[in-house]
Design an enzyme around this catalytic site. Structure first.
Site, PDB file in Angstrom:
ATOM      1  N   HIS A  56       0.627  -1.384   0.012  1.00 51.97           N
ATOM      2  CA  HIS A  56       0.098  -0.048   0.059  1.00 51.97           C
ATOM      3  C   HIS A  56       0.912   1.428   0.033  1.00 51.97           C
ATOM      4  O   HIS A  56       1.881   1.216   0.179  1.00 51.97           O
ATOM      5  CB  HIS A  56      -1.026  -0.115   1.109  1.00 51.97           C
ATOM      6  N   CYS A  84       3.348  -5.004   6.518  1.00 50.28           N
ATOM      7  CA  CYS A  84       3.153  -4.552   5.069  1.00 50.28           C
ATOM      8  C   CYS A  84       4.043  -4.045   4.484  1.00 50.28           C
ATOM      9  O   CYS A  84       5.289  -4.002   4.884  1.00 50.28           O
ATOM     10  CB  CYS A  84       1.915  -3.388   5.160  1.00 50.28           C
TER      11      CYS A  84
END
Length: 397
Positions: A315, A333
């Site tokens: 992201h 992440c």
């Protein structure tokens, strides 16, 4: 309802039906109509039978004649497909019937070359104590990446080997470019299919689940067939090197973008392993409460591509651009710049392959659709039938 549904076989009880004699014939030396033997047919299940097991075959046998036509149909006109023996003395269904359904058997028999006469029988299949229904992924009509598995999701657990084998036998994968693949039982309620290698780009796939009439356990019967059509897009494979802090994106083997990234910091290491893009969300909130650490962070993010069920995403992370390409500082992440994250989001199909290397935390099989986390030999061992299957040629019609 699948238009070409066929049906499964088992034992039956027969009811004999005596048919009228064939019509008269003329000419010397032959038997007259009054001398022609009476044609007979035995239909099983017998007329009026109730609570017939859906996997019990419908069997029609001719005596003193040959079968010329047999149909088995429900009140909506849906016909059970079956086969006539080469000698035209026996006809039987080849797959299971719909549960809780009344069927009428209509059989025509001709004796001595005379005009066919007709016999009928009506019976009703049992109402299941437990109904087995299903859902499937990908979505119907979806274009997916080359790593996408087929997921059959069941409403009830199938716990016996015999039940799992029956479910697998009901499944067919049709392909425009047939390749070898295999089913794997992820759990009692999920069985997945993957090809031996990645799907060929441009592949058209149709999945047929003929679950209606399948005995999947004690009192557990499949009640509905299902079909799914999808296509395979380009060969997108992304490799992410945690030690070099780089993501390399390829299309058909050609590098189309290299992105600076930051992965999980020590203690929050990202997963190493073969994953796929599972879903995409343009905007969402990353909340540490979902990973068991409430209050640690709650951050809005953009251009999110999910990699695991447990919450690993690629992201946009404008707050870590200073570390991207040089250090791992995330909570697990894969952080990318806003520009790179937006480009990757637009580029990616669900099912595209993503491989992460260089971390000490290994991907757990089942943390999302993870068919490529196992070797081919390991995958085949997860089949209830214990063997791979070859895709069926998809009709061009």
């Amino acid at each position: 309802m699948f238009k070409d549904r066929t049906f499964a076989a088992g034992a039956a009880t027969a009811g004999a039906v005596v048919l009228a004699a064939a019509g008269c014939s003329s000419g010397g030396g032959g038997s007259g109509g009054d001398d022609a033997p009476a044609a007979k047919a035995a239909i099983s299940p017998a007329n009026g039978t109730r609570d017939v097991a859906p996997d019990q075959p419908v069997v029609v046998k001719a005596d003193k004649g040959r079968l010329t036509a047999v149909t088995v149909a429900d009140p909506k006109g849906r016909k059970a497909q079956g086969g006539l023996a080469a000698d035209r003395l026996t006809w039987r269904t080849s797959r299971g019937l719909l549960p809780a359904t009344t069927y009428t058997v209509t059989a025509q028999v001709a004796a001595g070359g005379g005009k066919p006469v007709t016999a009928t029988s009506t019976f009703t299949t049992l109402t299941p104590a437990k109904k087995l229904e299903s859902g499937m992924s990908p979505l119907d009509g979806e274009r997916v990446g080359v790593g996408m598995p087929i997921q059959l999701l069941l409403t009830r657990p199938v716990t016996t080997e015999q039940g799992r084998q029956a479910v697998e036998r009901s499944l067919e994968v049709r392909m425009s470019k047939p390749v070898e693949g295999a089913w794997y039982w992820i759990s009692d309620k999920e069985v997945d299919f993957r090809p031996r290698e990645y799907w060929p780009p441009g592949q058209k796939v149709q999945v047929v689940a003929r679950l209606a009439g399948v005995r999947a356990g004690e009192g557990l019967w499949g009640v509905k067939d299902r079909t799914l059509d999808f296509t395979v897009g380009p060969r997108h494979v992304t490799t992410i090197d945690a030690k070099r802090h780089r993501a390399t994106v390829t299309d058909g083997g050609r590098t189309v973008r290299t992105m600076k990234v930051s992965l999980g910091k020590p203690g929050d290491d990202s997963y190493t392993g073969m994953m796929i893009a599972q879903e995409k969300q343009a905007a969402m909130v990353m909340d540490s409460a979902t990973t068991g650490n409430p209050g640690e962070y709650r951050t809005p993010t953009k251009w999110n591509v999910r990699m695991t069920y447990s919450g690993t995403f690629i992201h946009s992370a404008p707050w870590s651009t200073g570390s991207q390409g040089s250090a791992n500082v995330s909570h697990g992440c894969v952080n990318a710049s806003p520009g790179d994250a937006k480009w990757f989001y637009d580029f990616t199909n669900r099912g595209d392959v993503i491989e992460v290397t260089g971390t000490t935390r290994k991907l757990r099989f089942g943390n999302g659709p993870t068919p490529w986390a196992k070797s081919w030999d390991e995958w085949v061992k997860g089949s209830a039938l214990g063997a791979p299957v070859k895709g069926v040629q998809l009709s061009r019609s």
